[in-house]
Write a protein that holds these residues in place. Sequence first.
Motif, PDB file in Angstrom:
ATOM      1  N   ALA A 114       1.128  -1.122  -0.035  1.00 10.87           N
ATOM      2  CA  ALA A 114      -0.297  -0.190   0.095  1.00 10.87           C
ATOM      3  C   ALA A 114       1.230   1.389  -0.127  1.00 10.87           C
ATOM      4  O   ALA A 114       0.280   2.466  -0.841  1.00 10.87           O
ATOM      5  N   ASP A 115       1.283   1.902   0.728  1.00 10.94           N
ATOM      6  CA  ASP A 115       2.903   2.132   0.480  1.00 10.94           C
ATOM      7  C   ASP A 115       3.476   2.827  -0.323  1.00 10.94           C
ATOM      8  O   ASP A 115       3.577   4.507  -0.919  1.00 10.94           O
ATOM      9  N   GLU A 116       3.889   1.524  -0.785  1.00 10.61           N
ATOM     10  CA  GLU A 116       4.694   1.883  -2.424  1.00 10.61           C
ATOM     11  C   GLU A 116       3.826   2.150  -3.405  1.00 10.61           C
ATOM     12  O   GLU A 116       3.757   2.795  -4.514  1.00 10.61           O
ATOM     13  N   LEU A 117       2.377   1.700  -3.525  1.00 12.00           N
ATOM     14  CA  LEU A 117       1.240   1.670  -4.313  1.00 12.00           C
ATOM     15  C   LEU A 117       1.305   3.387  -3.995  1.00 12.00           C
ATOM     16  O   LEU A 117       0.666   4.149  -5.234  1.00 12.00           O
ATOM     17  N   ALA A 118       0.489   4.107  -2.800  1.00 12.15           N
ATOM     18  CA  ALA A 118       0.631   5.564  -2.994  1.00 12.15           C
ATOM     19  C   ALA A 118       1.437   6.947  -2.998  1.00 12.15           C
ATOM     20  O   ALA A 118       1.631   7.421  -3.923  1.00 12.15           O
ATOM     21  N   ASP A 119       3.501   6.152  -2.925  1.00 13.69           N
ATOM     22  CA  ASP A 119       4.208   6.743  -3.783  1.00 13.69           C
ATOM     23  C   ASP A 119       3.873   6.530  -5.026  1.00 13.69           C
ATOM     24  O   ASP A 119       3.957   7.661  -5.137  1.00 13.69           O
ATOM     25  N   ALA A 120       3.204   5.895  -5.671  1.00 15.31           N
ATOM     26  CA  ALA A 120       4.475   5.433  -6.904  1.00 15.31           C
ATOM     27  C   ALA A 120       2.877   6.946  -7.707  1.00 15.31           C
ATOM     28  O   ALA A 120       3.244   7.231  -8.624  1.00 15.31           O
ATOM     29  N   ARG A 121       1.422   6.695  -7.349  1.00 14.65           N
ATOM     30  CA  ARG A 121       0.444   7.689  -7.467  1.00 14.65           C
ATOM     31  C   ARG A 121       0.595   8.674  -7.247  1.00 14.65           C
ATOM     32  O   ARG A 121       1.000   9.890  -8.217  1.00 14.65           O
ATOM     33  N   ALA A 122       1.460   9.446  -6.429  1.00 18.29           N
ATOM     34  CA  ALA A 122       1.816  10.783  -5.849  1.00 18.29           C
ATOM     35  C   ALA A 122       2.929  11.397  -7.190  1.00 18.29           C
ATOM     36  O   ALA A 122       3.380  12.344  -7.916  1.00 18.29           O
ATOM     37  N   ARG A 123       4.073  10.119  -7.591  1.00 15.74           N
ATOM     38  CA  ARG A 123       4.726  10.754  -8.136  1.00 15.74           C
ATOM     39  C   ARG A 123       4.328  10.461  -9.578  1.00 15.74           C
ATOM     40  O   ARG A 123       4.890  11.034 -10.888  1.00 15.74           O
ATOM     41  N   TRP A 124       3.633  10.013  -9.726  1.00 17.66           N
ATOM     42  CA  TRP A 124       3.134   9.660 -11.495  1.00 17.66           C
ATOM     43  C   TRP A 124       2.727  11.818 -11.489  1.00 17.66           C
ATOM     44  O   TRP A 124       2.590  11.978 -12.464  1.00 17.66           O
ATOM     45  N   LYS A 125       1.445  11.315 -10.696  1.00 22.24           N
ATOM     46  CA  LYS A 125       0.876  12.838 -10.504  1.00 22.24           C
ATOM     47  C   LYS A 125       1.860  13.982 -11.067  1.00 22.24           C
ATOM     48  O   LYS A 125       2.278  15.289 -11.453  1.00 22.24           O
ATOM     49  N   ALA A 126       3.084  14.261 -10.218  1.00 21.07           N
ATOM     50  CA  ALA A 126       4.212  15.429 -10.044  1.00 21.07           C
ATOM     51  C   ALA A 126       4.979  14.962 -11.496  1.00 21.07           C
ATOM     52  O   ALA A 126       5.221  16.122 -11.953  1.00 21.07           O
ATOM     53  N   VAL A 127       5.363  13.799 -11.897  1.00 17.56           N
ATOM     54  CA  VAL A 127       6.217  13.559 -13.564  1.00 17.56           C
ATOM     55  C   VAL A 127       4.811  14.016 -14.019  1.00 17.56           C
ATOM     56  O   VAL A 127       5.762  15.258 -15.044  1.00 17.56           O
ATOM     57  N   LYS A 128       3.098  13.334 -14.152  1.00 14.54           N
ATOM     58  CA  LYS A 128       2.984  14.173 -14.709  1.00 14.54           C
ATOM     59  C   LYS A 128       2.671  16.430 -15.090  1.00 14.54           C
ATOM     60  O   LYS A 128       2.324  16.315 -16.052  1.00 14.54           O
ATOM     61  N   ALA A 129       2.607  16.307 -13.897  1.00 16.87           N
ATOM     62  CA  ALA A 129       2.432  17.463 -13.896  1.00 16.87           C
ATOM     63  C   ALA A 129       3.697  18.340 -14.703  1.00 16.87           C
ATOM     64  O   ALA A 129       3.695  19.195 -15.216  1.00 16.87           O
ATOM     65  N   ALA A 130       4.867  17.825 -14.507  1.00 22.34           N
ATOM     66  CA  ALA A 130       6.172  18.044 -15.223  1.00 22.34           C
ATOM     67  C   ALA A 130       6.207  17.897 -16.736  1.00 22.34           C
ATOM     68  O   ALA A 130       7.226  18.536 -17.269  1.00 22.34           O
ATOM     69  N   ASP A 131       5.550  17.549 -17.497  1.00 19.99           N
ATOM     70  CA  ASP A 131       4.923  17.604 -18.254  1.00 19.99           C
ATOM     71  C   ASP A 131       6.299  16.237 -19.050  1.00 19.99           C
ATOM     72  O   ASP A 131       6.234  17.145 -20.139  1.00 19.99           O
ATOM     73  N   PHE A 132       6.680  15.446 -18.476  1.00 18.85           N
ATOM     74  CA  PHE A 132       7.385  14.702 -18.883  1.00 18.85           C
ATOM     75  C   PHE A 132       6.113  13.142 -19.476  1.00 18.85           C
ATOM     76  O   PHE A 132       5.270  13.103 -19.684  1.00 18.85           O
ATOM     77  N   ASP A 133       6.899  12.658 -20.503  1.00 21.62           N
ATOM     78  CA  ASP A 133       6.660  11.904 -21.439  1.00 21.62           C
ATOM     79  C   ASP A 133       6.329  10.546 -20.681  1.00 21.62           C
ATOM     80  O   ASP A 133       7.207   9.321 -20.305  1.00 21.62           O
ATOM     81  N   LEU A 134       5.469   9.746 -21.075  1.00 21.07           N
ATOM     82  CA  LEU A 134       4.349   9.095 -19.036  1.00 21.07           C
ATOM     83  C   LEU A 134       4.023   7.213 -20.025  1.00 21.07           C
ATOM     84  O   LEU A 134       3.593   8.243 -20.488  1.00 21.07           O
ATOM     85  N   THR A 135       4.202   6.860 -19.349  1.00 20.37           N
ATOM     86  CA  THR A 135       4.012   5.263 -19.749  1.00 20.37           C
ATOM     87  C   THR A 135       3.662   4.315 -19.148  1.00 20.37           C
ATOM     88  O   THR A 135       4.394   4.767 -17.244  1.00 20.37           O
TER      89      THR A 135
END
Length: 149
Positions: A114-135
Motif C-alpha cells: 500500500a505504501d509503495e502504491l500510494a508513493d507511485a501514484r503521487a510520483r505519477w501526478k508529479a511527473v505528469k505535472a512536470a510534463d514528461f512523456d509518461l508510460t
Amino acid sequence: MTEVLFYHLERRGLDDVLPGLLEKCLERGWRTVVQTGSRERCEALNQRLWDYRDDSFLPHGSSGDGFDADQPVYLTDAPDNPNGATVRFLVDRADPPDLAAYERAVFVFDGRDADELADARARWKAVKAADFDLTYWQQSESGRWEKKA
C-alpha cells in the motif's frame, strides 16, 4: 525530453523482475543507475544481481566496489550518477533526482504494498505535472508487461 515509465509489479517481485529489465538495457547499450530507498536494499540487490541465474552474468557495481565510472549498471541509494547513466531506475520508494538529466527514468513499484502504491501514484501526478512523456506498464496474469497508459 525524458521518457518516464512506471512498472507496476503484481505477480513477481522486484528481485525477479529487475534483472530482466537491466538485461534489456544492456542489450541496447544503455548505461544504467539503479537507485534504492535504503543502503540495505542496495546491498541486497547487489547480491541478487550476482546470483539471480546460474547461466548469466549481469555486469554491475556499487559504491565501494571501485571503478564506478566504468560500471554499465551502478547501484546506489543516493542521487549520484558516477557511471554517466542515461537510464535511471527508482525502486523501493527512492526519492528521484532531477529526471530531466536522463533519457529514461523507470519507477518500479510493488502494487501489493500500500505504501509503495500510494508513493507511485503521487510520483505519477508529479511527473505528469512536470510534463514528461509518461508510460504505465502493469504485469498480466502470465507475468508479461501490458501497456496500460
